[in-house]
Design a protein around this motif. Structure first.
Motif, PDB file in Angstrom:
ATOM      1  N   MET A  53      -8.971   3.735  -2.738  1.00 56.95           N
ATOM      2  CA  MET A  53      -7.700   3.157  -2.288  1.00 56.95           C
ATOM      3  C   MET A  53      -7.168   3.919  -1.077  1.00 56.95           C
ATOM      4  O   MET A  53      -6.561   3.318  -0.184  1.00 56.95           O
ATOM      5  CB  MET A  53      -6.668   3.148  -3.420  1.00 56.95           C
ATOM      6  CG  MET A  53      -6.949   2.082  -4.467  1.00 56.95           C
ATOM      7  SD  MET A  53      -7.137   0.409  -3.793  1.00 56.95           S
ATOM      8  CE  MET A  53      -5.474   0.059  -3.290  1.00 56.95           C
ATOM      9  N   SER A  56      -9.126   2.476   1.722  1.00 56.09           N
ATOM     10  CA  SER A  56      -8.647   1.121   2.000  1.00 56.09           C
ATOM     11  C   SER A  56      -7.321   1.146   2.755  1.00 56.09           C
ATOM     12  O   SER A  56      -7.145   0.447   3.755  1.00 56.09           O
ATOM     13  CB  SER A  56      -8.482   0.351   0.682  1.00 56.09           C
ATOM     14  OG  SER A  56      -7.829  -0.881   0.908  1.00 56.09           O
ATOM     15  N   THR A  84     -11.670  -1.749  -0.550  1.00 58.86           N
ATOM     16  CA  THR A  84     -10.708  -2.368  -1.470  1.00 58.86           C
ATOM     17  C   THR A  84     -11.430  -2.906  -2.697  1.00 58.86           C
ATOM     18  O   THR A  84     -11.002  -2.663  -3.836  1.00 58.86           O
ATOM     19  CB  THR A  84      -9.926  -3.484  -0.754  1.00 58.86           C
ATOM     20  OG1 THR A  84      -9.347  -2.962   0.449  1.00 58.86           O
ATOM     21  CG2 THR A  84      -8.836  -4.055  -1.633  1.00 58.86           C
ATOM     22  N   TRP A 136     -12.795  -2.453   5.291  1.00 59.70           N
ATOM     23  CA  TRP A 136     -11.535  -2.767   4.600  1.00 59.70           C
ATOM     24  C   TRP A 136     -11.820  -3.556   3.331  1.00 59.70           C
ATOM     25  O   TRP A 136     -11.289  -3.253   2.259  1.00 59.70           O
ATOM     26  CB  TRP A 136     -10.650  -3.549   5.551  1.00 59.70           C
ATOM     27  CG  TRP A 136      -9.207  -3.616   5.205  1.00 59.70           C
ATOM     28  CD1 TRP A 136      -8.474  -2.753   4.461  1.00 59.70           C
ATOM     29  CD2 TRP A 136      -8.298  -4.628   5.648  1.00 59.70           C
ATOM     30  NE1 TRP A 136      -7.161  -3.168   4.406  1.00 59.70           N
ATOM     31  CE2 TRP A 136      -7.037  -4.318   5.134  1.00 59.70           C
ATOM     32  CE3 TRP A 136      -8.434  -5.764   6.442  1.00 59.70           C
ATOM     33  CZ2 TRP A 136      -5.912  -5.095   5.372  1.00 59.70           C
ATOM     34  CZ3 TRP A 136      -7.309  -6.539   6.687  1.00 59.70           C
ATOM     35  CH2 TRP A 136      -6.061  -6.204   6.154  1.00 59.70           C
ATOM     36  N   GLY A 189       0.802  -1.220   0.000  1.00 54.96           N
ATOM     37  CA  GLY A 189       0.000   0.000   0.000  1.00 54.96           C
ATOM     38  C   GLY A 189       0.830   1.263   0.000  1.00 54.96           C
ATOM     39  O   GLY A 189       0.492   2.239  -0.677  1.00 54.96           O
ATOM     40  N   THR A 196      -5.939  -0.256   6.284  1.00 58.07           N
ATOM     41  CA  THR A 196      -4.758  -1.115   6.368  1.00 58.07           C
ATOM     42  C   THR A 196      -3.835  -0.612   7.471  1.00 58.07           C
ATOM     43  O   THR A 196      -3.280  -1.396   8.249  1.00 58.07           O
ATOM     44  CB  THR A 196      -4.006  -1.138   5.022  1.00 58.07           C
ATOM     45  OG1 THR A 196      -4.859  -1.678   4.013  1.00 58.07           O
ATOM     46  CG2 THR A 196      -2.732  -1.957   5.096  1.00 58.07           C
ATOM     47  N   TYR A 217      -1.631  -6.194  -3.308  1.00 54.15           N
ATOM     48  CA  TYR A 217      -2.356  -5.528  -2.231  1.00 54.15           C
ATOM     49  C   TYR A 217      -3.809  -5.995  -2.182  1.00 54.15           C
ATOM     50  O   TYR A 217      -4.329  -6.407  -1.146  1.00 54.15           O
ATOM     51  CB  TYR A 217      -2.281  -4.004  -2.438  1.00 54.15           C
ATOM     52  CG  TYR A 217      -3.051  -3.189  -1.435  1.00 54.15           C
ATOM     53  CD1 TYR A 217      -2.490  -2.874  -0.206  1.00 54.15           C
ATOM     54  CD2 TYR A 217      -4.330  -2.721  -1.710  1.00 54.15           C
ATOM     55  CE1 TYR A 217      -3.197  -2.114   0.730  1.00 54.15           C
ATOM     56  CE2 TYR A 217      -5.029  -1.964  -0.788  1.00 54.15           C
ATOM     57  CZ  TYR A 217      -4.463  -1.665   0.428  1.00 54.15           C
ATOM     58  OH  TYR A 217      -5.162  -0.933   1.355  1.00 54.15           O
ATOM     59  N   VAL A 218      -4.469  -5.935  -3.327  1.00 52.28           N
ATOM     60  CA  VAL A 218      -5.895  -6.262  -3.410  1.00 52.28           C
ATOM     61  C   VAL A 218      -6.145  -7.741  -3.106  1.00 52.28           C
ATOM     62  O   VAL A 218      -7.041  -8.072  -2.321  1.00 52.28           O
ATOM     63  CB  VAL A 218      -6.432  -5.876  -4.807  1.00 52.28           C
ATOM     64  CG1 VAL A 218      -7.750  -6.542  -5.116  1.00 52.28           C
ATOM     65  CG2 VAL A 218      -6.536  -4.367  -4.920  1.00 52.28           C
TER      66      VAL A 218
END
Length: 189
Positions: free
Chosen positions: A131, A134, A112, A108, A49, A138, A72-73
């Motif tokens: 993002m 998200s 995402t 979260w 991220g 994170t 990341y995703v």
């Protein structure tokens, strides 16, 4: 976070946080597995991220940006958020903490997932907004630990009171900051 994660590298059932989760380990067959899935995968979301908001990386190396974005995703949507929802369902601190961690996990996952959908639709401004949200969630892994240290140092509250407070402080200020950043970005004069 790497140092904390390395404490669990032996996959023992009495490492750090698991010391206070022995009831769950004994009574819920799935807890140990889901806990370790969460710990071992969520650690990848933080460094992935951090790279994603670099204009240099995005413009000079769009394929690298995309590859790290996929990491990341996938880490969040397939492993970290779902496992977080499971372990959050039996969080210390009772219903107050459970609600906080379940909302965190759902947010979260949703932010995402929504960011991915917007990227597929080539709506990159909204993609970036989601993002940011998200990644703010994170970073709750970091802020939760910061607040825990600060509250214990300054106020020495009961351990379960600390847990109920940091369950919310770990992510709500992050999300408020994300919304402020998004607002500033979208309302430049």
């Amino acid at each position: 976070m790497v140092e904390i994660t390395l404490r669990y590298s032996g996959f023992t059932l009495d490492a750090n946080f698991l010391m206070i989760k022995q009831t769950e380990i004994e009574e819920l067959w799935w807890y140990r597995y889901v806990f370790y899935i969460h710990v071992c995968t969520a650690i990848f979301a933080l460094p992935a991220g951090f790279t994603q908001f670099s204009p240099y990386l995005l413009n000079a190396y769009p394929r690298v940006h995309r590859a790290i974005g996929y990491l990341y995703v996938c880490t969040i949507l397939i492993f970290a958020a779902p496992s977080g929802l499971f372990i959050g369902s039996v969080a210390n601190g009772g219903l107050t903490s459970i609600l906080a961690f379940e909302l965190l996990g759902l947010g979260w996952f949703y932010f995402t997932w929504r960011a991915v959908r917007l990227a597929v639709q080539r709506n990159f401004n909204k993609h970036r907004d989601f993002m940011i949200r998200s990644f703010a969630l994170t970073c709750s892994a970091l802020t939760l630990r910061f607040w825990k240290v600060a509250l214990v140092y300054f106020f020495q509250p009961n351990p379960m009171d600390v847990y109920q407070i940091i369950a919310w402080l770990g992510w709500i200020p992050n999300l408020l900051l994300a919304e402020f950043i998004i607002y500033q970005k979208n309302h430049k004069l």
